[in-house]
Design an enzyme around this catalytic site. Structure first.
Site, PDB file in Angstrom:
ATOM      1  N   TYR A 163      53.593 -26.122  42.136  1.00 27.38           N
ATOM      2  CA  TYR A 163      53.086 -26.920  41.174  1.00 27.38           C
ATOM      3  C   TYR A 163      53.081 -28.411  41.551  1.00 27.38           C
ATOM      4  O   TYR A 163      52.062 -29.166  41.462  1.00 27.38           O
ATOM      5  CB  TYR A 163      53.700 -26.547  39.767  1.00 27.38           C
ATOM      6  CG  TYR A 163      53.316 -27.668  38.581  1.00 27.38           C
ATOM      7  CD1 TYR A 163      52.064 -27.453  38.290  1.00 27.38           C
ATOM      8  CD2 TYR A 163      54.260 -28.425  38.065  1.00 27.38           C
ATOM      9  CE1 TYR A 163      51.627 -28.194  36.942  1.00 27.38           C
ATOM     10  CE2 TYR A 163      53.817 -29.258  37.003  1.00 27.38           C
ATOM     11  CZ  TYR A 163      52.526 -29.032  36.513  1.00 27.38           C
ATOM     12  OH  TYR A 163      52.043 -30.156  35.490  1.00 27.38           O
ATOM     13  N   ILE A 181      38.694 -20.475  30.031  1.00 30.05           N
ATOM     14  CA  ILE A 181      38.340 -19.218  30.714  1.00 30.05           C
ATOM     15  C   ILE A 181      38.164 -17.907  29.733  1.00 30.05           C
ATOM     16  O   ILE A 181      37.572 -16.898  30.111  1.00 30.05           O
ATOM     17  CB  ILE A 181      39.516 -18.716  31.991  1.00 30.05           C
ATOM     18  CG1 ILE A 181      38.826 -17.772  32.908  1.00 30.05           C
ATOM     19  CG2 ILE A 181      40.711 -18.482  31.082  1.00 30.05           C
ATOM     20  CD1 ILE A 181      39.493 -17.699  34.217  1.00 30.05           C
ATOM     21  N   GLN A 235      47.765 -26.346  26.140  1.00 27.16           N
ATOM     22  CA  GLN A 235      48.753 -27.261  25.149  1.00 27.16           C
ATOM     23  C   GLN A 235      48.087 -28.660  25.055  1.00 27.16           C
ATOM     24  O   GLN A 235      48.116 -29.304  23.882  1.00 27.16           O
ATOM     25  CB  GLN A 235      50.026 -27.363  25.951  1.00 27.16           C
ATOM     26  CG  GLN A 235      51.122 -28.043  24.803  1.00 27.16           C
ATOM     27  CD  GLN A 235      52.558 -28.483  25.445  1.00 27.16           C
ATOM     28  OE1 GLN A 235      52.413 -28.645  26.969  1.00 27.16           O
ATOM     29  NE2 GLN A 235      53.305 -28.836  24.886  1.00 27.16           N
TER      30      GLN A 235
HETATM   31  C1  AKB Z   1      56.096 -28.321  33.451  1.00 31.68           C
HETATM   32  O1  AKB Z   1      57.460 -28.084  33.113  1.00 31.68           O
HETATM   33  O2  AKB Z   1      55.676 -27.588  34.445  1.00 31.68           O
HETATM   34  C2  AKB Z   1      55.153 -29.126  32.863  1.00 31.68           C
HETATM   35  C3  AKB Z   1      55.330 -30.529  33.574  1.00 31.68           C
HETATM   36  C4  AKB Z   1      56.643 -31.348  33.186  1.00 31.68           C
HETATM   37  O3  AKB Z   1      54.461 -30.862  34.223  1.00 31.68           O
HETATM   38  N1  AKB Z   1      55.591 -29.596  31.434  1.00 31.68           N
END
Ligand code: AKB
Length: 317
Positions: free
Chosen positions: A144, A36, A13
């Site tokens: 994350y 990749i 993106q």
């Molecule tokens: C997500 O929703 O994981 C990403 C972010 C806010 O880092 N768009």
């Protein structure tokens, strides 16, 4: 010497848009897009050098650094929040090991500047949720989120210990019309436009009043390039800069879309795992350090963004 810019994750993106913007500024040949898999060409990857790169494959990555000797590297390959919860170990490995490979090769090949994106996901349930400050309690509870927080610490460490000029932004959710987001919690704010134009209705996976910080892609790309062009000695933050964007709820976004598509209908699912992630994130962000250190100023508010999204999406849908 001219710039040689390597973008890793150029099909995603942000990568797609950055490849196109950087090629516009520095020329096609100065920007090596890589990912990749084969180019998707949304960012004009076929208009310039392209490499297949797996950040986890050290030999492959080393070969690309050696071949192109980049002066700037943008590392955008990552697994986002929602997919990260489905594949926690894979997300940790890609987000962490990939970053360490790039930091090490950037030191080895004396790369002048590195960009690595962090996220509002570095904050957690005990962080202040309104006007979240740059420095506060950070207890992210997604893979994350804590991979981004650990990554920020590594970036600052490489800057301090090895003098590597790493720069970073904590992006809010990003909204653009050229590409789709890839597995995040803020993805609804892009999907809603596609469905509004195609079917006139959308079921939001986040609840009616879930406010999150978001930003239009034009602003995000401008912020990134501005940060990268700022003289190094004026940057006081080498972990990652807060960036505020626009905070809104699914209901507020739907109301804005209704101004252009009056019959648009929004409904809400109430059992999506992404809701818990959104609930742990800030609702709005204080980005005063970005304003002070590199003159950051937002251009797109909610109404300007919605208008621009719809104008552009109508051309491609
Ligand atoms: C997500 O929703 O994981 C990403 C972010 C806010 O880092 N768009």
């Amino acid at each position: 010497m001219g710039e040689k810019i390597l973008i890793i994750g150029a099909n995603g993106q942000i990568g797609t848009e950055l490849a196109s913007a950087l090629r516009g500024i520095y020329g096609s040949d100065a920007v090596i897009a890589s990912d990749i898999s084969s180019p998707n060409n949304a960012g004009g990857e076929n208009n310039g050098p392209y490499e297949i790169v797996n950040v986890l494959d050290k030999d492959n990555l080393h070969h690309v650094f050696d071949k192109h000797r980049p002066t700037q590297v943008y590392l955008l390959a990552a697994i986002l929040s929602a997919i990260g919860e489905q594949k926690p170990k894979i997300a940790w490995d890609l987000n962490m090991t990939g970053l360490l490979h790039v930091l090490d090769f950037s030191v080895e090949f004396k790369v002048a500047k590195v960009f690595w994106p962090s996220s509002i996901a570095v904050f957690g349930p005990h962080s202040p949720q309104q006007q979240t400050p740059q420095y506060c309690v950070m207890d992210p509870n997604t893979v994350y989120g804590f991979s981004k927080l650990a990554g920020e610490r590594w970036c600052e460490y490489y800057f301090t210990k090895y003098g590597l000029d790493v720069r970073s932004i904590r992006y809010p959710g990003l909204i653009g019309w050229r590409t789709n987001p890839g597995g995040g919690t803020t993805d609804y704010a892009v999907h809603i436009f596609h469905e509004a134009l195609k079917t006139g209705k959308y079921e939001s996976f986040l609840s009616v009043n879930t406010a999150l910080p978001m930003m239009y892609m034009e602003d995000a790309i401008r912020a990134t390039i501005t940060l990268m062009n700022t003289p190094a000695d004026t940057l006081n933050i080498r972990s990652s800069y807060n960036l505020a964007g626009i905070s809104f709820t699914p209901a507020q976004l739907a109301d804005e879309i209704k101004k252009y598509i009056p019959g648009f209908e929004i409904s809400y699912s109430n059992n999506d795992p992404r809701q818990a992630i959104a609930d742990s994130w800030p609702k709005s962000i204080d980005d005063s350090y970005a304003q002070k250190d590199w003159g950051w100023k937002l251009e797109y508010d909610l109404s300007k963004m919605v208008e621009d999204m719809l104008v552009n999406m109508k051309k491609i849908i």
